[in-house]
Design a protein around this motif. Structure first.
Motif, PDB file in Angstrom:
ATOM      1  N   LEU A 147       0.664  -1.227  -0.027  1.00  0.00           N
ATOM      2  CA  LEU A 147      -0.072   0.028  -0.164  1.00  0.00           C
ATOM      3  C   LEU A 147       0.903   1.290   0.025  1.00  0.00           C
ATOM      4  CD1 LEU A 147      -2.858  -1.041   2.388  1.00  0.00           C
ATOM      5  CD2 LEU A 147      -2.904  -1.219  -0.345  1.00  0.00           C
TER       6      LEU A 147
ATOM      7  N   HIS B 178      -3.691  -8.563  12.499  1.00  0.00           N
ATOM      8  CA  HIS B 178      -4.630  -9.578  12.545  1.00  0.00           C
ATOM      9  C   HIS B 178      -3.618 -10.794  13.071  1.00  0.00           C
ATOM     10  CE1 HIS B 178      -6.864  -7.342   8.854  1.00  0.00           C
ATOM     11  NE2 HIS B 178      -6.873  -6.999  10.119  1.00  0.00           N
TER      12      HIS B 178
ATOM     13  N   MET C 141       1.414 -10.145   0.948  1.00  0.00           N
ATOM     14  CA  MET C 141       0.396  -9.619   0.378  1.00  0.00           C
ATOM     15  C   MET C 141       0.714  -8.976  -1.150  1.00  0.00           C
ATOM     16  SD  MET C 141      -2.047  -9.700   2.209  1.00  0.00           S
ATOM     17  CE  MET C 141      -3.267  -8.505   1.973  1.00  0.00           C
TER      18      MET C 141
ATOM     19  N   TYR D  17      -5.730 -18.563  -4.020  1.00  0.00           N
ATOM     20  CA  TYR D  17      -5.283 -19.312  -2.838  1.00  0.00           C
ATOM     21  C   TYR D  17      -5.222 -20.817  -2.892  1.00  0.00           C
ATOM     22  CZ  TYR D  17      -6.818 -15.079  -0.347  1.00  0.00           C
ATOM     23  OH  TYR D  17      -7.012 -13.669   0.176  1.00  0.00           O
TER      24      TYR D  17
ATOM     25  N   ARG E   8      -5.002  -9.238  -4.239  1.00  0.00           N
ATOM     26  CA  ARG E   8      -5.567  -8.404  -5.409  1.00  0.00           C
ATOM     27  C   ARG E   8      -4.999  -7.016  -5.460  1.00  0.00           C
ATOM     28  NH1 ARG E   8     -11.868  -9.517  -4.819  1.00  0.00           N
ATOM     29  NH2 ARG E   8     -10.963 -11.579  -4.777  1.00  0.00           N
ATOM     30  N   GLN E   9      -4.669  -6.549  -4.104  1.00  0.00           N
ATOM     31  CA  GLN E   9      -3.872  -5.260  -4.126  1.00  0.00           C
ATOM     32  C   GLN E   9      -2.410  -5.113  -4.507  1.00  0.00           C
ATOM     33  OE1 GLN E   9      -6.010  -6.296  -1.192  1.00  0.00           O
ATOM     34  NE2 GLN E   9      -7.656  -5.520  -2.607  1.00  0.00           N
TER      35      GLN E   9
ATOM     36  N   ASP F 217     -11.836 -18.189   5.716  1.00  0.00           N
ATOM     37  CA  ASP F 217     -10.646 -17.650   6.441  1.00  0.00           C
ATOM     38  C   ASP F 217      -9.421 -17.554   5.395  1.00  0.00           C
ATOM     39  OD1 ASP F 217      -9.285 -16.245   8.427  1.00  0.00           O
ATOM     40  OD2 ASP F 217      -9.831 -17.574  10.008  1.00  0.00           O
ATOM     41  N   VAL F 218      -8.506 -16.745   5.544  1.00  0.00           N
ATOM     42  CA  VAL F 218      -7.526 -16.590   4.701  1.00  0.00           C
ATOM     43  C   VAL F 218      -6.133 -16.208   5.395  1.00  0.00           C
ATOM     44  CG1 VAL F 218      -8.851 -16.292   2.646  1.00  0.00           C
ATOM     45  CG2 VAL F 218      -8.179 -14.290   3.980  1.00  0.00           C
TER      46      VAL F 218
ATOM     47  N   SER G 236      -6.684 -20.378   1.653  1.00  0.00           N
ATOM     48  CA  SER G 236      -7.991 -20.318   2.305  1.00  0.00           C
ATOM     49  C   SER G 236      -8.478 -21.493   2.971  1.00  0.00           C
ATOM     50  CB  SER G 236      -9.054 -19.848   1.107  1.00  0.00           C
ATOM     51  OG  SER G 236      -9.139 -21.179   0.363  1.00  0.00           O
TER      52      SER G 236
ATOM     53  N   LYS H 289      -2.854 -14.505  13.688  1.00  0.00           N
ATOM     54  CA  LYS H 289      -3.309 -15.839  13.067  1.00  0.00           C
ATOM     55  C   LYS H 289      -2.699 -16.971  13.766  1.00  0.00           C
ATOM     56  CE  LYS H 289      -4.153 -13.649   9.137  1.00  0.00           C
ATOM     57  NZ  LYS H 289      -5.291 -13.719   8.154  1.00  0.00           N
TER      58      LYS H 289
ATOM     59  N   THR I 155      -8.165 -16.428  12.112  1.00  0.00           N
ATOM     60  CA  THR I 155      -7.819 -15.121  12.192  1.00  0.00           C
ATOM     61  C   THR I 155      -8.511 -14.414  13.262  1.00  0.00           C
ATOM     62  OG1 THR I 155      -7.213 -15.059   9.868  1.00  0.00           O
ATOM     63  CG2 THR I 155      -7.483 -12.936  10.818  1.00  0.00           C
TER      64      THR I 155
END
Lengths: 299, 299
Positions: free
Chosen positions: A36, A147, A68, A80, A72-73, A118-119, A109, A149, A163
């Motif tokens: 990001l 988050h 990450m 997955y 998708r970003q 969940d992923v 996933s 895990k 998660t």
């Protein structure tokens, strides 16, 4: 000699590792180039900044990326993989990135404790690395973070995970509710944290307990300097109760920095579990090497 | 003829009521002059704007105020009364405001379900008003809002209450976590709300369930337009489980607007309770009148 270029490429930060032929990390770099934060979404330029010189010096060395960056970003979406998954399964599912002579490790996933999806993305590689670091094939892991895990591994395979949005929920409640007025930035206060853990076990539930952060402050039972630690204990106590019910292992391996692991260790011990810590950096390096090996790319 | 000037003066809004001699509300005004919005903290000027003309026309009419106006951030701090408390107890504890020929109804402090302090300010007056509206002396109330308040009344006295930060926690999680990206502003979706209620009863706990708002979105099981309603159901389901355990009455009186009461009614019914609604405006008017009567100020 560079045998592998590894990248642990997350949302906020990116870490690049240059591996020697024996799988040891010869050089490591961390940059605020999480997906990001990549200027203009120019991932090729960010890759060049992170590892372009290594790439030029060792044009035949494979590149393996996890985290990450495969979302998708991210740079390119890696579908997955599914549970159960070992290193060989992830190796078979690598997403090729021919423009850099590289591959992306897919996330996994699974089914949440509540029956929803969940992923994970990145933690699968860390989890396999923990097995390598500890020389075992079975473990229960907790990976603190925004988050957290929880991951169960049996016979070298990820079999289950869940998660908990504890860290991010904590920050939102601390900064964006009336509690913000009761809270000052201050160092971690272990006694207030323990009091928050204890409160989490009292009747009334989290949404009721949150308001006691305010009332304990109003009645001078909690100082602004201790309130964040108390709130953190309240939140982690909730995670512990639900996570240890779902993951009943007696020993939990905490994967992360000492700073993140310390309150989690206290919360685990209050929940009757023993904890050991594996640094996240070490885990991801071992995991990338293990997956690269399973894919025939290195080692 | 004005028998009483009443003010329900909260954090965000202020409502002024002019009472006739029979206790009916002859005129009502609402202004965005909650205590945190009073320009320069000039409460006398805000009072003049809310009720200065009534005051001038009926200089002998008493003024009775309830709500956050009596908090530390308000006009003058009214110390908390204690439980159990009826209208006479609140009448004895009124804080005089001689400069306007008025009084402030104190809030009440009690013990939270977790043994910490808990407080209400304004809801005590509404709660007594509900008894007057319903013509009963015993009830279990739920007052939805940023902080929902559950109140038990027996024989005309408030005997117990508990605060849940559901509304404010919902807003913080909706707007200030990764869930914000999955959520679009949209009208309330009763089916998604019901699905959130159901999810709240599944294993894993709230901090785990929060992440399923994201994963259900990722896997196209939840649309952005339905996600806020789902999250709302998740949060209210948690409140209901803990609140109904502590307040076992079969019928719960919801005090508030129809818009707030509708999802709470659905959540209560899903928890096996029956609900009836008393509008908050009506409750506070009846409560102010009742306390004024007990204090010998009116009626």
């Amino acid at each position: 000699m560079t045998a592998l270029i590894g990248l642990d490429w997350g949302t906020t930060n990116a870490r690049a590792m240059r591996f020697a032929a024996d799988g040891s990390v010869a050089e490591i770099r961390e940059r605020p180039l999480g997906i990001l934060r990549v200027p203009g979404g120019d991932f090729p330029a960010a890759f060049a900044e992170l590892a372009g010189d290594w790439r030029a010096e060792a044009p035949a060395a494979p590149v393996l990326m996890c985290g990450m960056i495969g979302s998708r970003q991210g740079w390119r979406e890696a579908s997955y993989a599914t549970l159960p998954a070992d290193a060989a399964a992830l190796a078979r599912a690598l997403l090729p990135m021919p423009e850099i002579g590289g591959w992306i490790v897919p996330g996994i996933s699974g089914e949440s404790l509540a029956g929803a999806p969940d992923v994970i993305r990145g933690e699968e590689t860390q989890a396999l690395g923990v097995l390598a670091v500890l020389g075992t094939d079975t473990a229960c892991l907790c990976m603190p973070g925004s988050h957290s895990k929880w991951v169960e591994l049996r016979q070298g395979r990820l079999t289950r995970f869940a998660t908990f949005m504890t860290g991010e929920a904590f920050a939102a409640l601390r900064d964006h509710t009336i509690l913000a007025r009761m809270i000052e930035d201050a160092p971690h206060d272990p006694a207030a944290f323990a009091a928050g853990l204890a409160r989490s076990a009292a009747p009334g539930g989290l949404l009721h307990h949150l308001f006691t952060v305010r009332t304990d402050g109003l009645f001078a039972r909690l100082t602004p300097a201790s309130a964040a630690s108390f709130l953190s204990g309240l939140m982690l106590g909730n995670e512990m109760r639900d996570a240890t019910a779902a993951f009943p292992a007696a020993e939990v391996v905490l994967v992360g920095s000492q700073a993140l692991a310390a309150p989690y260790r206290a919360a685990l011990e209050a929940a009757g579990r023993t904890a050991r810590v594996v640094p996240g950096e070490e885990a991801v390096a071992a995991g990338l090497w293990r997956v690269a090996h399973a894919a025939g790319l290195a080692g």
